[in-house]
Design a protein around this motif. Structure first.
Motif, short mmCIF file in Angstrom:
data_model
loop_
_atom_site.label_atom_id
_atom_site.label_comp_id
_atom_site.label_asym_id
_atom_site.label_seq_id
_atom_site.Cartn_x
_atom_site.Cartn_y
_atom_site.Cartn_z
N GLY A 345 0.79 -1.22 0.00
CA GLY A 345 0.00 0.00 0.00
C GLY A 345 0.82 1.27 0.00
N THR A 346 2.09 1.17 0.41
CA THR A 346 2.95 2.36 0.40
C THR A 346 4.01 2.26 -0.69
OG1 THR A 346 4.28 1.31 2.15
CG2 THR A 346 2.58 2.88 2.83
N ASP A 347 4.87 1.22 -0.58
CA ASP A 347 5.93 1.07 -1.57
C ASP A 347 5.66 -0.07 -2.56
OD1 ASP A 347 6.10 -0.86 0.35
OD2 ASP A 347 8.29 -0.92 0.40
N ARG A 348 4.54 -0.75 -2.41
CA ARG A 348 4.18 -1.84 -3.32
C ARG A 348 2.67 -1.98 -3.32
NH1 ARG A 348 4.28 -6.61 0.31
NH2 ARG A 348 5.12 -5.92 2.31
N PRO A 349 2.10 -2.63 -4.34
CA PRO A 349 0.64 -2.70 -4.43
C PRO A 349 0.04 -3.53 -3.30
CG PRO A 349 1.66 -4.12 -6.09
CD PRO A 349 2.76 -3.30 -5.49
N ALA A 350 -1.16 -3.16 -2.92
CA ALA A 350 -1.80 -3.78 -1.77
C ALA A 350 -2.27 -5.19 -2.09
CB ALA A 350 -2.99 -2.93 -1.31
N LEU A 351 -2.19 -6.05 -1.07
CA LEU A 351 -2.67 -7.42 -1.15
C LEU A 351 -3.42 -7.74 0.13
CD1 LEU A 351 -2.70 -10.39 -2.23
CD2 LEU A 351 -0.51 -10.70 -1.03
N LEU A 352 -4.66 -8.22 -0.01
CA LEU A 352 -5.44 -8.64 1.14
C LEU A 352 -5.72 -10.14 1.02
CD1 LEU A 352 -8.30 -6.95 3.02
CD2 LEU A 352 -8.72 -9.24 2.12
N SER A 353 -5.38 -10.88 2.06
CA SER A 353 -5.64 -12.31 2.09
C SER A 353 -6.70 -12.61 3.14
CB SER A 353 -4.37 -13.10 2.40
OG SER A 353 -3.41 -12.93 1.36
N VAL A 354 -7.64 -13.48 2.78
CA VAL A 354 -8.74 -13.85 3.66
C VAL A 354 -8.47 -15.23 4.25
CG1 VAL A 354 -11.22 -14.28 3.83
CG2 VAL A 354 -10.36 -12.54 2.23
N PHE A 355 -8.39 -15.28 5.58
CA PHE A 355 -8.22 -16.53 6.30
C PHE A 355 -9.49 -16.81 7.10
CE2 PHE A 355 -4.01 -14.82 5.65
CZ PHE A 355 -3.22 -15.92 5.37
N GLY A 356 -10.04 -18.01 6.91
CA GLY A 356 -11.20 -18.40 7.69
C GLY A 356 -12.49 -17.76 7.22
N GLY A 357 -13.45 -17.70 8.15
CA GLY A 357 -14.75 -17.14 7.83
C GLY A 357 -15.82 -18.20 7.76
N LYS A 358 -17.08 -17.76 7.76
CA LYS A 358 -18.21 -18.66 7.63
C LYS A 358 -19.26 -18.00 6.75
CE LYS A 358 -20.46 -19.36 11.53
NZ LYS A 358 -21.84 -18.82 11.50
N ILE A 359 -20.11 -18.78 6.14
CA ILE A 359 -21.01 -18.25 5.12
C ILE A 359 -21.93 -17.17 5.69
CG2 ILE A 359 -22.86 -19.97 5.41
CD1 ILE A 359 -22.92 -20.08 2.29
N THR A 360 -22.33 -17.29 6.96
CA THR A 360 -23.26 -16.34 7.56
C THR A 360 -22.68 -14.93 7.61
OG1 THR A 360 -24.18 -18.12 8.91
CG2 THR A 360 -24.68 -15.87 9.59
N THR A 361 -21.38 -14.82 7.82
CA THR A 361 -20.78 -13.50 8.01
C THR A 361 -20.04 -12.99 6.78
OG1 THR A 361 -18.87 -14.61 9.04
CG2 THR A 361 -20.56 -13.74 10.51
#
Length: 507
Positions: A345-361
């Protein structure tokens, strides 16, 4: 090479499509790629419930349960065709968790978030309750509470449809080969799995929502190292012929402290699940084991008058839940909460990784993902909007499915009512796009069995990313459980003819 998109999303499960919908609605240009069909893995292998997660209270997951209960109400409003209330019966005996503990848990479940459309829990004696005819005589009392049913794979498809209608480019059967940072852009090589054609695209930010493959994307496709890891847990389900009459489900406590659901399924069947087993093999090749089948059969047989055996099983499915690894010793105790990891986000492009979760949320996860990602991109977060905007087909006045269905029956009075109900549940207010001006069944074209018509197949190909038979018979519907032998081959032949006739436009 085309102009950069704002957001490249890897993964066409519930989290990827939910983020795509939210982002497109905030004005971002979005490209989502899925290596198989939408919801072809974890997101179609759930127990089909939108619920707070009653048992998570034992693990002090209060924030997650409260968020899930709030989302349960929201999702019931924005998708009333594919989500509806369901009563759960919880038998109780002295060998299980103490009654006071269950009462306390249910009280919290009722009050952690506002309930507008679902009844409160209550203690019951099974004498007057229809469950008495199903349960063994020693099960004399218990509790009831309400949660919701969801057509899980359709929820994914509806999010993808809405994202596309808001400008997103959604590509199935498209695989990320590799990606690298070049200045402040991601440069990603994609492969069309149907044709083998490759293309390089650029993006200002990337979302890794690859589910069980999130770690593989980070290490193999992006060459990244991270301390956050996924703990893969296999959940398996069995489907039997209908075990009981009634539109209520059971939540059954086992001696090992796990719970198993028995849920009415597709009118003529009962869905039983799930298991919780650590899994380390290829997520694409997950399948149930005989030991899991025995476990699920024994769980129900412990309570029901009529035993369930492996011979009663007509279908099974398994999925791998990519849970965030919190190093819990017990697989059932691993958190179902999600973790969002943002890099760059500052010196390189942003990357967001999603760990976990459930269908309801999933919807709230998408909101949180953009709240984290957009500042890293140097963009304003914009306004949250998905909580009140209906998903495709869900725009019914007052979210009243019964009133909508009554109007559909009146409009198409000569068509079979069971078919109209199935179409109303699957497509909601978009069902008339399939039915058109039909007066009799012949107006809908060839009937492939189970009232699957030419008109419906054409709609699915045009609007719902369908490419093969399984897309239709399992993920867009569960008609494979109902159609006669030979339907699959006939549908495959029609899809092939359509592909030959339309060529590239079909893809």
């Amino acid at each position: 090479m085309t102009a950069p998109v704002d957001l490249l999303i890897i993964g066409g499960g519930i989290n990827g499509t939910g983020i795509a919908r939210d982002a497109a609605g905030r004005g971002l240009s979005v490209l989502l790629v899925e290596q198989d069909d939408l919801a072809s893995h974890t997101s179609s292998a759930s127990t089909k419930l939108v619920h707070g997660g009653l048992r998570y209270l034992e693990y002090y997951e209060f924030r997650l349960v409260r968020e899930a209960l709030m989302e349960r109400e929201r999702l019931l409003t924005i998708a009333p065709h594919i989500i509806w209330p369901l009563e759960f019966v919880l038998p109780h005996s002295a060998e299980q968790r103490p009654a006071w503990m269950i009462r306390a848990g249910l009280f919290m479940y009722d009050h952690l978030a506002k309930r507008r459309r679902l009844p409160a829990s209550r203690a019951v004696r099974f004498g007057p309750h229809p469950a008495a005819a199903i349960l063994k005589p020693q099960n004399r009392k218990g509790f009831t509470y309400a949660d919701c049913w969801v057509e899980d794979s359709r929820l994914v498809v509806l999010n993808a449809m809405d994202a596309r209608e808001r400008g997103a480019d959604v590509r199935t059967r498209t695989k990320l080969i590799t990606a690298r940072a070049e200045g402040m852009l991601w440069s990603a090589d994609l492969e069309d799995r149907a044709t083998g054609a490759r293309e390089t695209v650029t993006a200002r930010a990337m979302v890794n929502a690859a589910g069980p493959w999130v770690g593989d994307v980070l290490s193999t496709r992006l060459g990244r190292n991270t301390q956050k890891t996924v703990r893969m847990i296999k959940g398996s389900h069995i489907i039997t012929r209908k075990l009981y009459e009634g539109d209520f489900a059971f939540i059954l406590q086992n001696p090992d402290k796990r719970i198993v659901f028995a849920v009415p399924y597709e009118h003529d069947f009962t869905l039983i699940g799930t298991t919780d087993i650590p899994y380390e093999a290829d997520p694409a090749k997950v399948e149930i084991t005989p030991a899991e089948t025995d476990y699920l059969c024994d769980s129900v047989s412990r309570y029901f008058r009529t035993p369930v055996t492996p011979a009663d099983v007509v279908r099974t499915y398994s999925g791998v839940r990519p849970l965030y690894d919190d190093h819990a010793a017990n697989a059932s105790a691993v958190t179902r909460d999600y973790v969002l990891d943002v890099e760059g986000g500052t010196d390189r492009p942003a990357l967001l990784s999603v760990f976990g979760g459930k269908i309801t949320t999933y919807r709230k996860l998408a909101e949180h993902a953009l709240e984290k990602l957009l500042p890293a991109m140097g963009r304003p977060t914009g306004t949250s909007w998905t909580a009140s905007k209906p998903l495709p087909g869900g725009d019914m006045p007052n979210a009243d499915f019964d009133a909508f269905f009554a109007g559909l029956v009146k409009r198409y009075s000569a068509l079979p009512e069971p078919m109209l109900h199935r179409l109303a549940r699957a497509y909601g207010t978009r069902a008339p796009r399939i039915l058109g001006n039909a007066v009799i069944m012949a107006d809908l074209g060839e009937n492939y069995g189970g009232d699957l018509t030419e008109a419906e197949i054409d709609y699915l190909v045009t609007h719902e990313f369908v490419r093969d038979v399984e897309d239709i018979l399992w993920r867009r519907s569960k008609l494979a459980l109902h159609v006669p032998e030979g339907t699959a081959s006939r549908v495959a032949a029609r899809l092939q003819r359509k592909k030959v006739r339309e060529g590239a436009s079909f893809l």
